[in-house]
Design an enzyme around this catalytic site. Structure first.
Site, PDB file in Angstrom:
ATOM      1  N   THR A 105       0.760  -1.228   0.061  1.00  0.00           N
ATOM      2  CA  THR A 105      -0.074  -0.007  -0.059  1.00  0.00           C
ATOM      3  C   THR A 105       0.995   1.435   0.112  1.00  0.00           C
ATOM      4  OG1 THR A 105      -1.931   0.962   1.155  1.00  0.00           O
ATOM      5  CG2 THR A 105      -0.036   0.019   2.627  1.00  0.00           C
ATOM      6  N   LYS A 126      -6.673   1.819   6.342  1.00  0.00           N
ATOM      7  CA  LYS A 126      -5.397   1.319   7.192  1.00  0.00           C
ATOM      8  C   LYS A 126      -4.630   2.612   7.990  1.00  0.00           C
ATOM      9  CE  LYS A 126      -4.649  -0.720   2.571  1.00  0.00           C
ATOM     10  NZ  LYS A 126      -4.096  -0.478   1.391  1.00  0.00           N
ATOM     11  N   GLY A 136      -0.813   4.323  10.935  1.00  0.00           N
ATOM     12  CA  GLY A 136      -1.030   3.876   9.658  1.00  0.00           C
ATOM     13  C   GLY A 136      -0.082   2.817   9.481  1.00  0.00           C
ATOM     14  N   SER A 175       4.488   0.044  -0.850  1.00  0.00           N
ATOM     15  CA  SER A 175       5.135   0.057  -2.144  1.00  0.00           C
ATOM     16  C   SER A 175       5.361   1.587  -2.914  1.00  0.00           C
ATOM     17  CB  SER A 175       4.266  -0.585  -2.972  1.00  0.00           C
ATOM     18  OG  SER A 175       4.432  -2.355  -2.551  1.00  0.00           O
TER      19      SER A 175
END
Length: 182
Positions: free
Chosen positions: A12, A44, A56, A135
């Site tokens: 994410t 998240k 997070g 990512s």
């Protein structure tokens, strides 16, 4: 390799920015399994300790929730002291045989601190108040740094725009963005 991304975490994008006494943290909603998108609207970002701390996460969802629960218990144990709670979680994460295997990264923010907490025992506070993980973390960091330097946007607006830019580049990031602010 980006300092804020574990090479084995393909997931994410989570980003936090501090500006003018405000801190914003946001993330996208995409959940993937290998190369397949399985959910578009995951949350998240979570508020902890009487809504005074925001966390997070990137990485395995189950691992992330386990770590958030541990961090939340540390916050309770140390009466909301984010610095102490972060160090105690990192120490426990590094030394516990079960926790050590968890594949997740956490960003933790409150009014005073922004930390990246990793399983290697790292508690990193950035010099510029910007942390990105997952990512798309590198893309989001780059966009946020440019925006903070060249625009009058607020912390929240920078997080939103940088995450949108990251979503245009990273296939593991979508534009279903949620942002929280202190």
């Amino acid at each position: 390799m980006n300092l804020y991304t574990k090479p084995d975490i393909i997931s994410t994008t989570i980003l936090t920015v501090r500006k003018n006494g405000h801190v914003a943290i946001g993330g996208d909603g995409q959940v993937t399994m290998n190369a397949t998108i399985v959910k578009h609207d995951a949350k998240k970002i979570r508020r902890l300790y009487h809504d005074k701390v925001i966390v997070g996460f990137a990485g395995s969802s189950a691992d992330s929730f386990a770590l958030m629960e541990r961090f939340d218990s540390k916050l309770e144990e140390y009466q909301g002291n984010v610095l102490r709670s972060a160090h105690e979680l990192a120490k426990e994460w590094r030394t516990d045989k079960v926790l050590r295997r968890l594949e997740s990264l956490l960003i933790v923010v409150d009014k005073q601190y922004s930390f990246l907490i990793s399983g290697g025992g790292d508690v990193i506070e950035p010099n510029d108040g910007i942390i990105g993980i997952g990512s798309g973390g590198s893309y989001a960091i780059s966009a946020a740094r440019a925006l903070i330097k060249h625009t009058p946007l607020s912390a929240r607006e920078i997080v939103e725009e940088a995450l949108n830019i990251s979503a245009d580049i990273c296939v593991y990031t979508n534009k279903n963005i949620k942002v929280e602010e202190l």
